[in-house]
Enzyme design. Structure first.
Site, mmCIF file in Angstrom:
data_model
loop_
_atom_site.group_PDB
_atom_site.id
_atom_site.type_symbol
_atom_site.label_atom_id
_atom_site.label_comp_id
_atom_site.label_asym_id
_atom_site.label_seq_id
_atom_site.Cartn_x
_atom_site.Cartn_y
_atom_site.Cartn_z
ATOM 1 N N GLY A 90 25.955 -13.813 18.145
ATOM 2 C CA GLY A 90 25.515 -14.394 16.537
ATOM 3 C C GLY A 90 25.992 -15.300 16.079
ATOM 4 O O GLY A 90 27.270 -15.727 15.874
ATOM 5 N N HIS A 91 25.200 -16.386 15.919
ATOM 6 C CA HIS A 91 25.823 -17.791 15.625
ATOM 7 C C HIS A 91 25.408 -18.081 14.023
ATOM 8 O O HIS A 91 24.319 -17.945 13.787
ATOM 9 C CB HIS A 91 25.089 -19.074 16.502
ATOM 10 N N GLN A 131 28.690 -16.465 23.574
ATOM 11 C CA GLN A 131 30.091 -15.845 23.925
ATOM 12 C C GLN A 131 31.439 -16.915 24.156
ATOM 13 O O GLN A 131 31.082 -17.749 23.283
ATOM 14 C CB GLN A 131 29.990 -15.004 25.020
ATOM 15 N N LYS A 134 30.690 -21.306 16.742
ATOM 16 C CA LYS A 134 29.919 -22.179 17.505
ATOM 17 C C LYS A 134 28.758 -22.590 16.745
ATOM 18 O O LYS A 134 28.076 -23.827 16.671
ATOM 19 C CB LYS A 134 29.358 -21.752 18.965
ATOM 20 N N ASP A 151 32.831 -15.850 19.136
ATOM 21 C CA ASP A 151 33.077 -15.647 17.731
ATOM 22 C C ASP A 151 33.654 -16.975 17.281
ATOM 23 O O ASP A 151 34.620 -16.891 16.399
ATOM 24 C CB ASP A 151 33.404 -14.581 17.072
HETATM 25 P P1 IMP Z 1 27.643 -7.115 26.098
HETATM 26 O O1 IMP Z 1 27.674 -8.341 26.290
HETATM 27 O O2 IMP Z 1 26.979 -6.397 25.054
HETATM 28 O O3 IMP Z 1 27.447 -6.577 27.406
HETATM 29 O O4 IMP Z 1 29.247 -6.861 25.783
HETATM 30 C C1 IMP Z 1 30.194 -7.205 26.548
HETATM 31 C C2 IMP Z 1 31.603 -7.425 25.926
HETATM 32 O O5 IMP Z 1 31.599 -8.868 25.167
HETATM 33 C C3 IMP Z 1 31.943 -6.584 24.693
HETATM 34 O O6 IMP Z 1 33.352 -6.761 24.631
HETATM 35 C C4 IMP Z 1 31.266 -7.279 23.425
HETATM 36 O O7 IMP Z 1 31.985 -6.975 22.464
HETATM 37 C C5 IMP Z 1 31.568 -8.612 23.912
HETATM 38 N N1 IMP Z 1 30.790 -9.638 23.441
HETATM 39 C C6 IMP Z 1 29.266 -9.941 23.839
HETATM 40 N N2 IMP Z 1 28.716 -10.903 23.103
HETATM 41 C C7 IMP Z 1 29.704 -11.656 22.123
HETATM 42 C C8 IMP Z 1 29.552 -12.366 21.267
HETATM 43 O O8 IMP Z 1 28.823 -13.017 21.090
HETATM 44 N N3 IMP Z 1 30.697 -12.743 20.576
HETATM 45 C C9 IMP Z 1 32.013 -11.950 20.718
HETATM 46 N N4 IMP Z 1 32.045 -10.777 21.803
HETATM 47 C C10 IMP Z 1 31.018 -10.618 22.570
#
Ligand code: IMP
Length: 419
Positions: free
Chosen positions: A39-40, A221, A15, A12
């Protein structure tokens, strides 16, 4: 010039907007890991676009967007994303969107497994419940369904049946969940496969035929969600750092001269896990409101804190960052004073090296005077308030990497190039 763009915090970082800006001088934009947990966001005029799977470069004409083998794709979400872009008048076709035949697909059983595992855990991760982790598990345990399998009805049918036999048993016996009907799932997803088939290709051939193009890798991420180098187990299931761009795309022959790391002027985190500079109460709420700190994917409120330079320096090192983009500087406009973490303490001990775990770490802060004036209309670095320039200059010196861009607002044009 080929570039990699990478998040330097917990995701977040803004990007989407930076990619939209940087891709002006790139031809091909490539996602290489993650899935629709990302989510971009890009804001153009009154229009807001949120991308979960398609690189945000799709908004610019003449660009080719690529979803690499390292990405896990929820077919239903990808089709929704394509349809919603088309509805807004954006052209999406097999010419400007290419999907690796070796990417893996997320099926409903992955999403359900993600939720059920999370629910049952004592130590929760706070996943996005998009099925990301379970899909990567299947990939590594060799029962994943790749795009190339998915678009072949016979192979898809065989693999799905084989998987459901095992998965339904686990769902019923371990999770007391009824499981999935092969026919319903197959019929629904067979239709999605037909829609996506034209986009699927062997990217290795595509890259080879387009050797002279300019490539931009779009990381999703952030560094500290990396499965190896992040705050494990509170991480995502993919390798996020810049060097995975090659593995997640198969584009082996390019030399990336620039690795551009994106960091907010403060820091946020969604989900569970340690967070040394996390704020509480009124101050955290100010960040959340001023920065609109709610997840672009799940809508969850983000945890907010002061910029952590110890983390940022580590991210610069891990990704071999050449240039930094500081985003959301404008969010700090109204603060009387602004803090940055410059060292970690554990109990009474000041730490000299980066700790194996961030649990129980307290930050040591340096305090800056706030600039107390709006920066969102500033377009020249020299026009920034003196206190803002001092803040940025301290960051550069501390992390030993140059700041090349500063983003000062949501809009596409609210970005300052530092000479
Ligand atoms: P998962 O990727 O859904 O398995 O989530 C694992 C961890 O990564 C959790 O804490 C999510 O909130 C975090 N996470 C996954 N994708 C994002 C992202 O694009 N932005 C921020 N946090 C993320």
């Amino acid at each position: 010039m080929n570039k990699t763009l990478i998040g330097l915090q917990w995701g977040d970082e803004g990007k989407g907007k930076v990619i939209d800006y940087l891709c002006q001088d790139s031809d091909v934009i490539i996602r290489y890991q993650g899935g629709n947990n990302a989510g971009h966001t890009v804001v153009i005029g009154e229009d807001k676009f949120v991308f979960h799977l398609i690189p945000s470069g799709i908004l610019r004409k003449e660009k080719t967007c690529v979803i690499g083998n390292g990405v896990v794709i929820d077919p239903k979400i990808l089709i929704e994303e394509i349809d919603s872009l088309k509805k807004k008048g954006i052209k999406v076709s097999a010419k400007n969107l290419k999907i690796s035949a070796f990417s893996h697909i997320i099926l409903p059983y992955h999403r359900i497994m993600d939720s059920l595992r999370e629910k049952g855990r004592i130590q929760k991760i706070g996943t996005t419940k998009r099925g990301i982790g379970p899909c990567y598990v299947d990939k590594v345990s060799r029962c994943g369904i790749r795009m190339v399998d998915f678009i072949d009805e016979k192979v898809f049918s065989f693999k799905l049946k084989d998987n459901l036999r095992e998965k339904n048993n686990i769902f019923r016996k371990v999770y007391n969940f009824k499981g999935f009907s092969f026919k319903a799932l197959y019929d629904e997803y067979k239709a999605y496969a037909k829609v996506l088939k034209p986009y699927v290709c062997d990217l290795i051939d595509y890259f080879n035929d387009n050797r002279n193009k300019n490539f931009l890798f779009e990381g999703a991420q952030g560094t500290f969600l990396d499965v190896d180098f992040g705050t494990y187990p509170f991480v995502t299931s993919s390798s996020v750092i810049s060097k995975n761009a090659i593995l997640g795309s198969g584009l082996s022959f390019v030399k990336t001269k620039k690795t551009i790391g994106v960091a907010k002027a403060y820091i946020t985190r969604v989900g569970e896990g340690p967070f040394p500079t996390e704020l509480t109460g009124k101050l955290e709420n100010s960040f959340r409101q001023l920065g609109g700190e709610f997840g672009a994917t799940t809508g969850r409120p983000r945890r907010c804190g002061w910029l952590d330079l110890v983390l940022l320096k580590r991210a610069v090192l891990l990704n071999d960052v050449t240039d930094i983009v500081i985003t959301k500087l404008d969010v700090l406009d109204s603060f009387d004073s602004i803090k940055v973490c410059t060292q970690y303490r554990k109990g009474s001990k000041l730490l000299k090296s980066f700790p194996y775990s961030l649990e129980g770490i307290t930050p040591v802060y340096k305090t800056f005077k706030g600039w107390k004036s709006p920066v969102n209309n500033v377009r020249k670095f020299s026009d920034l308030p003196k206190a803002a320039k001092q803040y940025l200059s301290f960051i550069e010196k501390f992390v030993e990497a140059k700041i090349s861009f500063v983003s000062v607002g949501q809009k596409r044009e609210a970005i300052i190039k530092k000479q």
